[in-house]
Design a protein around this motif. Structure first.
Motif, short mmCIF file in Angstrom:
data_model
loop_
_atom_site.label_atom_id
_atom_site.label_comp_id
_atom_site.label_asym_id
_atom_site.label_seq_id
_atom_site.Cartn_x
_atom_site.Cartn_y
_atom_site.Cartn_z
N ALA A 92 0.83 -1.20 0.00
CA ALA A 92 0.00 0.00 0.00
C ALA A 92 0.86 1.25 0.00
O ALA A 92 1.89 1.32 0.69
CB ALA A 92 -0.93 0.00 1.21
N HIS A 93 0.45 2.24 -0.80
CA HIS A 93 1.09 3.56 -0.83
C HIS A 93 2.60 3.46 -1.11
O HIS A 93 3.40 4.18 -0.51
CB HIS A 93 0.86 4.28 0.50
N SER A 94 2.99 2.56 -2.01
CA SER A 94 4.41 2.34 -2.27
C SER A 94 4.57 1.64 -3.60
O SER A 94 3.62 1.09 -4.16
CB SER A 94 5.01 1.49 -1.14
#
Length: 319
Positions: A92-94
């Motif tokens: 997530a978010h990467s």
């Protein structure tokens, strides 16, 4: 003995794959050109690139592929000796990915491992983090790793005649993290992925895909996937497009068309609160009804054989 038993277990499921419809709506995007990608068993789409991992027998590494050419343009390796890498999921978010060393054909592992690694063009090395996970109800074989794109929580779907979905603790720690059973999964699940909104996910087996709400895990609908040599990968891109891959050298990656009745639910159409089961006449124009064979005969036979083999395995283990 174990090799013979494994072959017996696989036989009914391979037969099921061969009996599946061979012509479903799909668009070939590219084929892997790297001969070292010979058992693609997981798929992630990030920044216009595709990331994959070979299953058991390979070293600790993932491949980054440019869909314009099918060539490998990046690799990430790390210091580990995986038992059976079987799945990938986007962190997530990467731009990192989680690699699931979660395969356990004989269901005899005390714990499984997930490792977070960076991805991108070029040669990268080193893991960001690695965690041990343990099932609450004994060992399970698994090939499906999913990560909630909002919270980052890790989910695993076991691979069996009757599968289950397990959630890892939201905050992973050193030591052993105990999984929690949160729902049921399709039998013989080979991969899964979240949609970008975090409100839906999809889990595939060898020849079909089932869509669910999240976190309710209510079934939205099911679709038949195009025939593949051994379909073990599925990915949902940031734009919501769905891709599938298969084991085999130079195997193709396909974009699959989600039926309108399912897509309307995924898109939040208030007039379609549930897609329900696939109608009997929901067959693409390119496929004849004669090819739409039921998977139940081989599934039931396979399930019975699995049960017999498990009993034999336990009986053969030293006491």
């Amino acid at each position: 003995m174990h090799g013979l038993l494994a072959a017996l277990v696989a036989t009914p499921f391979v037969a099921g794959v061969l009996a599946a419809p061979a012509d479903r709506p799909a668009h070939p995007v590219f084929a892997f050109q790297d001969p070292e990608i010979d058992e693609s068993s997981g798929l992630v789409v990030r920044d216009g690139l595709f990331v994959t991992v070979n299953d058991s027998g390979d070293t600790a590494r993932v491949f980054v592929v440019d869909p314009a050419t099918g060539e490998t343009v990046g690799r990430t390796s790390w210091d580990a000796d995986p038992i059976d890498d079987e799945a990938l999921a986007p962190a997530a978010h990467s731009t990192d990915v989680w690699v699931g060393d979660i395969g356990d054909n004989l269901a005899d592992r005390d714990s499984i491992t997930i490792t977070r690694v960076p991805t991108g063009r070029g040669e990268l090395s080193g893991a960001v983090a690695s965690y041990r996970l343990e099932y609450p109800d004994g060992a399970h074989d698994a090939e499906t790793l999913m990560v909630d794109p909002v919270s980052g929580q890790v989910l695993i779907a076991s691979k069996g005649f009757m599968g289950s979905i397990y959630a890892a603790p939201e905050q992973l720690t050193s030591g052993t993290n105990e999984l929690k059973k949160v729902g049921e999964a399709p039998g013989i699940a080979t991969d899964g992925a979240f949609f970008p909104d975090g409100k839906h996910l999809v889990i595939r087996d060898y020849d079909s895909a089932t869509f669910y709400t999240y976190p309710g895990l209510e079934e939205v609908g099911e679709m038949t996937l195009p025939a593949q040599q051994q379909g073990e990968g599925i990915a949902v891109a940031p734009d919501g497009k769905v891709y599938v891959c298969s084991e085999g050298v130079e195997s193709p990656v396909l974009e699959v068309a989600i039926p309108d009745r399912i897509r309307s639910v995924l898109d939040g159409d208030p007039h379609h609160p549930s897609a329900g089961p696939r109608p009997a006449d929901d067959v693409p124009a390119t496929t004849s009804h004669d090819d739409d064979r039921s998977p139940w005969p081989w599934a039931i036979g396979g399930g019975a054989l699995v049960a017999i083999v498990l009993v034999l395995l336990r009986a053969l283990r030293p006491r």
